[in-house]
Design a protein around this motif. Structure first.
Motif, mmCIF file in Angstrom:
data_model
loop_
_atom_site.group_PDB
_atom_site.id
_atom_site.type_symbol
_atom_site.label_atom_id
_atom_site.label_comp_id
_atom_site.label_asym_id
_atom_site.label_seq_id
_atom_site.Cartn_x
_atom_site.Cartn_y
_atom_site.Cartn_z
ATOM 1 N N UNK A 1 0.671 -0.989 -0.128
ATOM 2 C CA UNK A 1 0.086 0.182 -0.221
ATOM 3 C C UNK A 1 1.091 1.238 -0.108
ATOM 4 N N UNK A 2 0.349 2.578 -0.481
ATOM 5 C CA UNK A 2 0.711 3.458 -0.744
ATOM 6 C C UNK A 2 1.026 3.808 0.608
ATOM 7 N N UNK A 3 1.949 5.255 1.407
ATOM 8 C CA UNK A 3 1.816 5.474 3.021
ATOM 9 C C UNK A 3 0.606 6.805 2.648
ATOM 10 N N UNK A 4 -0.267 6.586 1.991
ATOM 11 C CA UNK A 4 -1.279 7.638 1.942
ATOM 12 C C UNK A 4 -2.383 6.226 2.377
ATOM 13 N N UNK A 5 -2.503 5.013 1.692
ATOM 14 C CA UNK A 5 -3.958 4.979 2.155
ATOM 15 C C UNK A 5 -3.457 3.988 4.023
ATOM 16 N N UNK A 6 -2.190 3.311 3.662
ATOM 17 C CA UNK A 6 -1.576 2.280 5.392
ATOM 18 C C UNK A 6 -0.709 3.069 5.668
ATOM 19 N N UNK A 7 -0.796 3.420 6.842
ATOM 20 C CA UNK A 7 0.663 4.155 7.422
ATOM 21 C C UNK A 7 0.943 3.862 9.167
ATOM 22 N N UNK B 1 4.536 10.766 9.941
ATOM 23 C CA UNK B 1 3.863 10.159 8.955
ATOM 24 C C UNK B 1 3.439 11.226 7.966
ATOM 25 N N UNK B 2 3.162 10.481 6.282
ATOM 26 C CA UNK B 2 2.670 11.339 5.288
ATOM 27 C C UNK B 2 4.259 12.423 5.141
ATOM 28 N N UNK B 3 3.640 13.882 4.822
ATOM 29 C CA UNK B 3 4.542 14.511 4.035
ATOM 30 C C UNK B 3 5.920 14.172 4.818
ATOM 31 N N UNK B 4 5.156 15.041 6.255
ATOM 32 C CA UNK B 4 6.917 14.992 6.994
ATOM 33 C C UNK B 4 7.629 13.992 7.515
ATOM 34 N N UNK B 5 7.280 12.549 7.195
ATOM 35 C CA UNK B 5 7.424 11.099 7.067
ATOM 36 C C UNK B 5 8.513 11.010 5.457
ATOM 37 N N UNK B 6 8.097 11.652 4.658
ATOM 38 C CA UNK B 6 8.521 11.704 3.214
ATOM 39 C C UNK B 6 10.015 12.363 3.641
ATOM 40 N N UNK C 1 -1.613 1.691 10.153
ATOM 41 C CA UNK C 1 -2.991 2.205 9.861
ATOM 42 C C UNK C 1 -4.135 2.220 9.153
ATOM 43 N N UNK C 2 -4.872 1.885 8.786
ATOM 44 C CA UNK C 2 -5.624 1.902 7.649
ATOM 45 C C UNK C 2 -6.499 3.181 7.299
ATOM 46 N N UNK C 3 -6.080 3.993 6.744
ATOM 47 C CA UNK C 3 -6.670 5.317 7.062
ATOM 48 C C UNK C 3 -7.791 5.115 5.398
ATOM 49 N N UNK D 1 -11.990 1.060 7.851
ATOM 50 C CA UNK D 1 -10.905 2.407 8.640
ATOM 51 C C UNK D 1 -10.622 2.931 9.605
ATOM 52 N N UNK D 2 -8.704 3.042 9.891
ATOM 53 C CA UNK D 2 -8.372 3.453 11.152
ATOM 54 C C UNK D 2 -8.337 2.039 11.910
#
Ligand code: HEM
Length: 528
Positions: free
Chosen positions: A70-76, A96-101, A362-364, A381-382
């Motif tokens: 999964x991409x980190x957007x959908x499951x991080x 997570x997300x952009x900060x993690x990148x 976590x599943x977003x 979700x969640x």
């Protein structure tokens, strides 16, 4: 803290009421119970519902594979759950997300071919120094992980800061303390890891006021580690333009440069001091606890299986010959060893004593997955997902157990050590891939895969090669055991080996990674 009181009481209730939630809630012993919680419900996945939300526990190979991809957007990673690691500042492991990148880009910029070469050299030299110290002390090692964790810290230090740490004693307490500091760098680094939970839970302001040696040590470790890191960072900043032009940069230099706008990084987002420290801390912690403990488990396994040790030594003689250590190379020797018996031993050791017990996600958004029985499942979700590596790598569906009688299994407390069989990796009995994902993933997979994977494999190979090229390792057979066996050496060895297998379950605990904290003396001696 209340678990030791509450768990024995809860265990009095019928199992069907308590399992598998009671065993999986004791996260520090997940490695010990391996595949049991899944066997108890007859499925490789189960969902637990609680007022805090849904938790999916899985070791199903297909579900795991789909989650890895999964991409980190959908499951991080569940950021709030791992804020634990924000002791110094936001970092790669806690975001997570952009900060993690952004953190990820910064840290991975430090893992280059040159880093691998530096790690290989440093691991060989540091292992040689460690072995010299051990031999000066008589060759007996009571608690191996004290040495191997220290070794891993030294190797990482060489690569992170281009600074060579020396060996005086295993505790690091008699290391020289530089001017302006109150403890050595090694003591500071170990104290922070040991007191991680305290440093996370107790606000720093309060920590200064709490009485007693325990809190005073935590405080001193925290402050001193900060001081050491600030000094190292300001050294880099002082010469940042020259450092930016260097072909080989240390991990620290790469992290500082990637987070500092300048002529070579005009677009870099300036990274606050706390985040630079946070990333150095997290990488150091992730890099030394994992490799240090894995090294100890691998050495124990080779002490339990002298025939495997002989095979490694034969391979080392064939590959390395009589060449001096400074001629051993990553390109030629590391690759040959990793593709040979040495690689098989490492995989088998990481499988049975995988230091990372599980990986959280976590599943977003609602996610549809197929399990390995071909059933479609919807993960709401969640949902918190726990990819159980400890269960996955000992799932009897994929990993054959040794055929021994049940009374012996009971006697050795069902120790995973008894199933050690490196040959399974060489005789084609393990499928390498299931679909497009490897069956065996001790370093994770996908976007958040361990960035230190290559480095760790190089380090483990260099350490084991340096040790077993010159030395052998054996369990220490106690005189009393020999006496109880009326001098029969073979019987005494069997007894000692069974006891060691037991200790390799009962003595394993989990802090950040699993580790063998009980004494299990080993003797290291020169090969004949
Ligand atoms: C035997 C050694 C090691 C094992 C078994 C191991 C395993 C893992 C695993 C399973 C993950 C989680 C992956 C995920 O969430 O999908 C991880 C993450 C990580 N590891 Fe390792 N690791 C090892 C050595 C190292 C070393 C030597 C370093 C650095 C020098 C390192 C740095 C990291 C970092 C920074 C992360 C976080 C990555 C992220 O969240 O993007 N590890 N490791």
């Amino acid at each position: 803290m209340i678990y030791p009181i509450v768990v024995p009481f809860l265990q009095l209730f019928p199992k069907r009421m308590m399992e598998p939630w009671l065993s999986t809630s004791q996260v520090w012993r997940l490695w010990k119970i391996g595949h049991q919680p899944f066997a108890s419900v007859g499925s490789d996945s189960f969902m637990l519902s609680s007022p805090n939300g849904n938790m999916l526990w899985t070791c199903d190979i297909d579900i795991t594979r789909q989650l890895w991809l999964q991409t980190t957007k959908s499951t991080d990673i569940p950021g709030d759950m791992i804020k634990f690691y924000d002791i110094y500042g936001p970092n790669l492991g806690s975001s997570e997300g952009d900060e993690w990148k952004m953190h990820r880009r910064m840290v991975t910029s430090g893992f280059t071919q040159e880093t691998n070469h530096a790690g290989w050299r440093e691991a060989i030299d540091q292992t040689t120094m460690m072995l010299n110290r051990i031999m000066e002390e008589g060759g007996i090692v009571p608690v191996l992980k004290d040495w191997t964790n220290r070794l891993a810290l030294h190797v990482l230090n060489g690569v992170m800061f281009a600074e060579r740490l020396i060996w005086q004693d295993v505790t690091g307490t008699s290391e020289p303390v530089p001017h302006g500091h109150t403890i050595s760098y090694q003591s500071a680094a170990f104290t922070v890891v040991e007191r991680l939970a305290t440093l996370f839970m107790v606000p720093k302001g309060l920590l200064r006021w709490l009485p007693g040696k325990f809190f005073a040590e935590a405080r001193e470790g925290y402050d001193e580690w900060t001081n050491y890191m600030l000094e190292k960072r300001s050294e880099v900043l002082k010469n940042i333009d020259q450092v930016a032009k260097k072909k080989y940069k240390t991990l620290l230099e790469s992290i500082v440069i990637a987070g500092t706008p300048g002529p070579t990084q005009p677009d870099a987002r300036p990274l606050p001091e706390a985040s630079i420290l946070g990333n150095i801390f997290f990488t150091q912690m992730a890099g030394h606890e994992t490799t240090g403990n894995s090294t100890a488990f691998l050495i124990f396994l080779l002490a339990l299986y002298p025939e495997a040790q002989l095979k490694i030594q034969k391979e080392l003689d064939d590959v390395l010959g009589d060449r001096p250590k400074d001629e051993w190379s990553v390109e030629k020797d590391y690759s040959a060893l990793l593709n040979g018996y040495m690689g098989a031993v490492q995989k088998e050791g990481l499988r049975l004593f995988g230091v990372v017990q599980f990986v959280p996600r976590r599943v977003n958004a609602p996610l549809t997955v197929m399990d390995s029985n071909g059933n479609k499942r919807i993960v709401p979700k969640d949902t918190f997902v726990y990819l159980s590596m400890s269960a996955n790598f000992r799932n009897p569906k994929y990993w054959k157990r040794r055929d021994i009688n049940s009374s012996l299994r009971e006697e050795i407390h069902d120790s995973p050590a008894v199933d050690f069989d490196p040959e399974r990796w060489r005789n084609g009995s393990v499928p390498e891939y299931i679909g497009e994902v490897p069956l065996f993933t001790p370093f994770g997979q996908g976007a958040r895969q361990c960035p230190g994977k290559g480095f760790a494999q190089i380090e483990l190979t260099a350490i084991l090669a340096t040790l077993f090229k010159k030395y052998s390792v054996e369990l220490v057979v106690d005189d009393k055991v020999l006496e109880s066996c009326k001098g029969n050496a073979a019987e005494a060895w069997e007894k000692t080996r069974n006891a060691a297998m037991r200790t390799l379950v009962d003595g394993v605990t989990c802090n950040i990674a699993i580790s063998m904290t009980k004494e299990l003396p080993l003797r290291i001696f020169e090969r004949l």
